[in-house]
Motif scaffolding. Structure first.
Motif: not given
Length: 389
Positions: A93-99, A126-129, A306-311, A331-339
């Motif tokens: 299921g993971r392999r199919l969804t990643a594809d 990488g999906w979220e509700h 990690p799944q879509l490195p272009a982002n 790169e900025s120390a003020r950056a908001l970090r998120l996945g």
């Protein structure tokens, strides 16, 4: 497991896997679904995982538009993901969804949307509700007397597919809706061709409904309109069945005007079926989305996908005059970090305070926290959908 596109000859194998995984579908319902899904099959957007020549997993990428603050954004509707029960536990299921996620990017969709059977799998990719499909039960009699004056309404069929798509899209654009799905006319032809589904068109509105299997109630699958006059006319048309059906189960927005049109609202149950969002192409998704005209926000972002490195990378996000831009930055120390989960939730209007407390957004600089609050206002939304796929 080798993953490749499926053809019409593979439909029986897909049906078998789906039945074993989620339960059987009656023949008539399967045929109805087949008509609505025909464009997806013909476009080669059903995919199967093969093991030794046998299909052991399957899933589809429907070509849809999703409205975000009144603007249509190209999206892939991920549906029908199933793995043969005897093959579970192998990571198929993971392999199919990643594809499928990779193919979303190849098709050029900035977004991907799905209804999850299991949250952990999709979150890990990488999906979220983000929003939900909402159903509410209303008294039919309360709808019967809604109309203040008649509005021109006519029956609709497969030949009205293009007009129905245009009318529904115009309603969502005018209302600045977030979350609803738009289909191409080819899909609408299948949706309007069901024997037991009844549809009506107005100049600025659309209604589709069916009777429950036991005939005890009406089920409104879609009712949208831009004007109060048309809304009243369509809801009163539904209410005209009050002599037979005591209640109506309607698929609506949680802020649907009907909840304010009825004279007696009273208590009611709202049933939510949640869906999840994935940002596939972050710059394109930000640029395509709509924003409140008066909202202004700027923030430095550091995205790790990690799944879509272009982002991934350092970005500057700017929202101004109803437009959004995501551009490469230093790169900025003020950056908001998120996945990817964090950017999906932010896109869907989840407040920054919620993202911080759920660990989806990080920022050590106090100024970054203020930037995040401004983003909350710019992306504010109450996402909903009137479609299940």
């Amino acid at each position: 497991m080798e993953i490749r596109p499926l053809g019409a000859a593979d439909r029986d194998a897909v049906r078998d896997i789906g039945a074993r995984a989620f339960g059987p579908v009656p023949d008539e319902e399967w045929e109805r679904r087949g008509e609505t899904a025909r464009p997806t099959w013909e476009a080669g957007r059903w995919f199967g995982g093969f093991d030794g020549g046998r299909i052991v997993a399957a899933g589809a990428l429907h070509d849809i538009t999703q409205w975000w603050h009144g603007r249509g954004v190209s999206a892939a509707g991920v549906g029908g993901v199933a793995v043969a029960p005897e093959e579970r536990g192998r990571g198929l299921g993971r392999r199919l969804t990643a594809d499928l996620l990779r193919r979303c990017a190849e098709f050029g969709h900035p977004l991907a949307v799905l209804y999850p059977a299991t949250t952990p799998l999709y979150r890990s990719l990488g999906w979220e509700h983000a929003g939900a499909q909402h159903h509410v039960e209303l008294r039919t009699e309360a709808l019967r007397t809604i109309a203040a004056e008649p509005a021109p309404v006519r029956r609709a069929g497969p030949g009205d597919a293009a007009e129905a798509a245009a009318v529904v899209g115009a309603v969502h654009a005018a209302a600045r809706d977030s979350g609803p799905v738009g289909w191409e006319p080819a899909r609408w032809r299948g949706m309007l061709g069901g024997r037991d589904d009844y549809a009506y068109l107005a100049e600025d509105g659309f209604l589709s409904y069916r009777w429950a299997e036991d005939g005890s109630r009406l089920e409104v699958t879609r009712l949208v309109a831009s004007s109060e006059r048309t809304l009243r006319a369509l809801w009163s048309l539904v209410g005209s069945g009050s002599s037979t059906a005591e209640t109506v189960r309607a698929c609506v927005s949680p802020l649907d005007p009907v909840l304010w049109l009825t004279r007696e609202r009273g208590p009611y149950a709202l049933h939510r079926t949640p869906w999840m969002l994935r940002v596939v192409d972050a710059p394109a998704a930000i640029a395509a989305r709509g924003y409140p005209a008066g909202a202004a926000a700027e923030a430095e972002l550091s995205i790790d996908d990690p799944q879509l490195p272009a982002n991934s990378g350092h970005w500057r996000l700017t929202v101004r005059n109803g437009e959004g831009r995501l551009e490469p930055s230093r790169e900025s120390a003020r950056a908001l970090r998120l996945g990817p989960r964090g950017i999906a939730a932010l896109y869907a209007g989840v407040p920054a305070a919620t993202l911080y407390r759920s660990g989806l957004l990080h920022g050590a600089d106090p100024e970054a926290l203020r930037d995040a609050e401004a983003l909350s206002a710019a992306f504010a939304a109450t996402p909903f959908s009137l479609d299940y796929f």
